[in-house]
Design an enzyme around this catalytic site. Structure first.
Site, short mmCIF file in Angstrom:
data_model
loop_
_atom_site.label_atom_id
_atom_site.label_comp_id
_atom_site.label_asym_id
_atom_site.label_seq_id
_atom_site.Cartn_x
_atom_site.Cartn_y
_atom_site.Cartn_z
N SER A 1 4.06 2.33 4.05
CA SER A 1 3.77 3.47 3.18
C SER A 1 4.78 4.61 3.43
O SER A 1 5.98 4.39 3.29
CB SER A 1 2.32 3.91 3.39
OG SER A 1 1.93 4.84 2.42
N ASP B 1 0.87 -0.58 -7.13
CA ASP B 1 0.58 0.31 -6.01
C ASP B 1 0.40 1.73 -6.55
O ASP B 1 1.24 2.23 -7.31
CB ASP B 1 1.74 0.28 -5.01
CG ASP B 1 1.41 0.99 -3.71
OD1 ASP B 1 1.17 2.22 -3.76
OD2 ASP B 1 1.43 0.35 -2.65
N HIS C 1 -2.53 -0.99 -2.17
CA HIS C 1 -1.70 -0.33 -1.15
C HIS C 1 -2.11 -0.83 0.23
O HIS C 1 -2.87 -0.17 0.95
CB HIS C 1 -1.86 1.19 -1.27
CG HIS C 1 -0.85 1.98 -0.50
ND1 HIS C 1 0.50 1.97 -0.82
CD2 HIS C 1 -0.97 2.81 0.58
CE1 HIS C 1 1.15 2.76 0.02
NE2 HIS C 1 0.28 3.27 0.88
#
Length: 225
Positions: free
Chosen positions: A118, A172, A204
């Protein structure tokens, strides 16, 4: 506008310097390779050590770095870069410092993998693209290069065929696939060996296919003569 790059002669000092570093795996004096782990927004260095359990490999030393207040930079990774300073510069310096410490301990950069998830994947890929050389591998899980605009001419040098793995969902909520595609193009331009996988409807998160791909890269390094 030229991109910030770490200068060993004049280190950048910002919010993420002097933060906790969590270590795991083999002792650094006995390890054949190392991995630097970079967490996502709101997470922690300690939480990244779950990857060490997933990879289940011997002879690897893990280092997970910590962002101040658990966030490397305040806004979206697609905001103008100046709106996310000094966090970006400080985070890039943090990765560089860990590579330097590993080098000083006898682990060469071509035996060091950088892995981020991330926000950490954004920082990791940005670091490698701004500081191209031969790494053990670059792993960007649900992330991509940082900024509202990406100018390919700003990324110069050679990755010397470093394996780069980019994994992300096609939907995402934080990372548009177009940015992952562009990140792939930039790494190919600077001589990386890129594998990109887009997973339909994943969300995600990280899946077992991505974990297995990293395991394969780890084994390639450990088994190299």
């Amino acid at each position: 506008m030229s991109l910030f790059r770490v200068d060993p002669e004049t280190p950048f000092s910002g919010p993420h310097q002097n933060q906790q570093v969590v270590t795991g795996g083999s002792n650094i004096d006995e390890a054949k390779m190392a991995m630097i782990l970079t967490h996502g927004r709101g997470a922690s260095a300690q939480s990244m050590m779950m990857f060490a359990d997933e990879f289940d490999a011997d002879d690897i030393h893990y280092r997970a770095i910590q962002a101040k207040r658990h966030t490397w930079y305040p806004r979206s990774f697609m905001a103008p870069k100046e709106m996310n300073q000094p966090g970006i510069k400080s985070g890039l310096q943090g990765i560089h410092d860990q590579i330097s410490e590993l080098n000083e301990s006898g682990i060469s950069t071509d035996k060091i993998m950088l892995l981020g998830f991330s926000q950490g994947a954004c920082l990791t890929t940005e670091f490698a693209a701004r500081h191209p050389q031969r790494y053990g591998g670059i792993i960007g899980l649900s992330g991509g290069l940082i900024g509202d605009e990406i100018h390919p001419q700003n990324y110069k040098g050679s990755m010397e065929q470093t394996p780069v793995f980019l994994g992300c969902s096609d939907r995402d909520p934080h990372i548009p696939q177009e940015r992952v595609d562009l990140t792939e193009e930039i790494f190919q331009k600077i001589g990386a060996d890129v594998t990109k996988k887009i997973y339909v409807g994943m969300g995600h998160t990280v899946n077992q296919d991505e974990i297995q791909h990293v395991r394969n890269l780890i084994n390639r390094i450990l088994n190299a003569e």
